[in-house]
Design an enzyme around this catalytic site. Structure first.
Site, PDB file in Angstrom:
ATOM      1  N   ASP A  29       0.966  -1.205   0.085  1.00  0.00           N
ATOM      2  CA  ASP A  29       0.159   0.034  -0.207  1.00  0.00           C
ATOM      3  C   ASP A  29       1.065   1.247   0.047  1.00  0.00           C
ATOM      4  OD1 ASP A  29       0.745  -0.216   2.560  1.00  0.00           O
ATOM      5  OD2 ASP A  29      -1.060  -0.085   3.569  1.00  0.00           O
ATOM      6  N   SER A  30       2.274   1.077   0.022  1.00  0.00           N
ATOM      7  CA  SER A  30       3.166   2.063  -0.253  1.00  0.00           C
ATOM      8  C   SER A  30       2.976   2.750  -1.562  1.00  0.00           C
ATOM      9  CB  SER A  30       4.673   1.734   0.052  1.00  0.00           C
ATOM     10  OG  SER A  30       4.779   0.438  -0.663  1.00  0.00           O
ATOM     11  N   ASP A  69      -0.851  -5.981  -0.511  1.00  0.00           N
ATOM     12  CA  ASP A  69      -1.416  -5.371   0.697  1.00  0.00           C
ATOM     13  C   ASP A  69      -2.992  -5.239   0.944  1.00  0.00           C
ATOM     14  OD1 ASP A  69       0.218  -4.863   2.978  1.00  0.00           O
ATOM     15  OD2 ASP A  69       1.090  -3.246   1.936  1.00  0.00           O
ATOM     16  N   LYS A 104      -1.576  -9.265   2.523  1.00  0.00           N
ATOM     17  CA  LYS A 104      -0.689  -9.099   3.835  1.00  0.00           C
ATOM     18  C   LYS A 104      -1.462  -8.033   4.519  1.00  0.00           C
ATOM     19  CE  LYS A 104       3.063  -5.931   3.704  1.00  0.00           C
ATOM     20  NZ  LYS A 104       2.387  -4.692   4.662  1.00  0.00           N
ATOM     21  N   GLU A 108      -1.678  -5.719   8.314  1.00  0.00           N
ATOM     22  CA  GLU A 108      -1.034  -5.038   9.311  1.00  0.00           C
ATOM     23  C   GLU A 108      -1.870  -5.154  10.883  1.00  0.00           C
ATOM     24  OE1 GLU A 108      -0.465  -1.022   8.851  1.00  0.00           O
ATOM     25  OE2 GLU A 108       0.884  -1.171   6.894  1.00  0.00           O
ATOM     26  N   GLU A 158       8.658  -4.388  10.896  1.00  0.00           N
ATOM     27  CA  GLU A 158       9.226  -2.996  10.318  1.00  0.00           C
ATOM     28  C   GLU A 158       9.734  -2.399  11.375  1.00  0.00           C
ATOM     29  OE1 GLU A 158       6.390  -1.197   7.644  1.00  0.00           O
ATOM     30  OE2 GLU A 158       7.875   0.689   7.469  1.00  0.00           O
TER      31      GLU A 158
HETATM   32  O1  KIV Z   1       3.360  -1.163   1.864  1.00  0.00           O
HETATM   33  C1  KIV Z   1       4.786  -1.627   2.002  1.00  0.00           C
HETATM   34  O2  KIV Z   1       5.497  -1.131   1.007  1.00  0.00           O
HETATM   35  C2  KIV Z   1       4.973  -2.121   3.098  1.00  0.00           C
HETATM   36  C3  KIV Z   1       6.667  -2.795   3.223  1.00  0.00           C
HETATM   37  C4  KIV Z   1       7.336  -1.267   3.589  1.00  0.00           C
HETATM   38  C5  KIV Z   1       6.830  -3.990   4.125  1.00  0.00           C
HETATM   39  O3  KIV Z   1       4.377  -2.658   3.950  1.00  0.00           O
END
Ligand code: KIV
Length: 273
Positions: free
Chosen positions: A53-54, A92, A122, A124, A191
């Site tokens: 989600d980055s 994500d 993924k 969180e 992280e």
């Molecule tokens: O979204 C992302 O890039 C991440 C990584 C930093 C692990 O969750």
């Protein structure tokens, strides 16, 4: 088509992730958000891609990961999956797509898997998201968990600083890691936490621990590809190693193109019909 730098071009699976940990083979993971970059990086031997989600920051220019939607994640992930032959692809689940309740979480996870053809999702969080984790795992969808600095909670944390420096937060993180591993998550991202704590977690659970700013004594590493390629000149956290200076490469190349166009040096007679 890109030429593969690695001999073993078998598709990486979630089972293979576990084998890699057991054999002590480190896992090299990067983020990816588009077809072209993913296909180049896949051929270079990356074991797993995170459609993170980055993308909210890197691709859309938002200040946080919060605004990105399930639809947008699906769009990015489809391109990555089309470009990848070998690596495992993890997508994500964005902020808001699994926190409301387990029913919504499983619906969104199913949508992501159906529409993108990715290998896993993924999420969180720890104990607080366990009901959603369990429902998604029950639907047959592999989950990579994510603890430590969890950027979707930036408004709770207030900063992107190192997490779990005090004993209470470290103890909760270790307990959460065990809960998530026992529930059946296939891997865990840690992280920005102290390296000693990350090592302790990696030794305490059987699933692979992938670190970002968590030291070398874990089972693999993940970085945002645009950061490790030096695309963002201003982003220089301590944990980041830059393997290229693409900001300068792109600036120089684009500057040369602009000069050539202005000087009528491009195209020449061999570059026209
Ligand atoms: O979204 C992302 O890039 C991440 C990584 C930093 C692990 O969750």
């Amino acid at each position: 088509m890109s030429k593969y730098l690695v001999e073993d071009t078998r598709k990486v699976t979630t089972q293979r992730f576990g084998e890699m940990k057991r054999k002590g083979e480190k896992i090299a993971m990067l983020t990816a958000y588009d077809y072209t970059t993913a296909s180049i990086m896949d051929a270079a031997g990356v074991d797993a891609f995170l459609v993170g989600d980055s993308a909210s920051n890197v691709m859309a220019g938002n200040a946080t990961t919060l605004p990105i939607t399930v639809d947008e994640m699906i769009y990015y992930a489809k391109g990555v999956v089309r470009g990848v032959k070998r690596a495992l692809v993890v997508v994500d689940m964005p902020f808001g797509s699994y926190q409301v309740n387990a029913d919504e979480a499983v619906k969104n996870a199913i949508r992501i898997m159906k529409e993108t053809n990715a290998d896993a999702v993924k999420m969180e969080g720890g104990e607080e998201i366990l009901p959603a984790v369990r429902r998604i795992l029950d639907a047959g969808i592999p989950i990579m968990a994510h603890l430590g600095l969890t950027p979707q909670s930036i408004n709770k944390f207030g900063t992107y600083g190192v997490r779990a420096k005090d004993d209470a937060e470290a103890a909760k993180l270790l307990a959460d890691a065990k809960l998530l591993a026992d529930a059946g998550c296939f891997a865990l991202v840690l992280e920005k936490i102290p390296a000693t704590l990350a090592e302790k977690v990696a030794k305490s659970i059987e699933i692979p621990v992938i670190g970002i700013g968590a030291g070398v004594n874990v089972d693999g590493q993940v970085l945002v590809y645009a950061d490790m390629l030096g695309m963002n000149a201003d982003f220089k956290p301590k944990f980041l190693r830059r393997y290229a200076d693409l900001n300068t490469v792109i600036t120089d190349a684009v500057g040369s193109y602009v000069s050539d166009v202005k000087a009528c040096d491009f195209p020449n007679e061999n570059e026209q019909y």
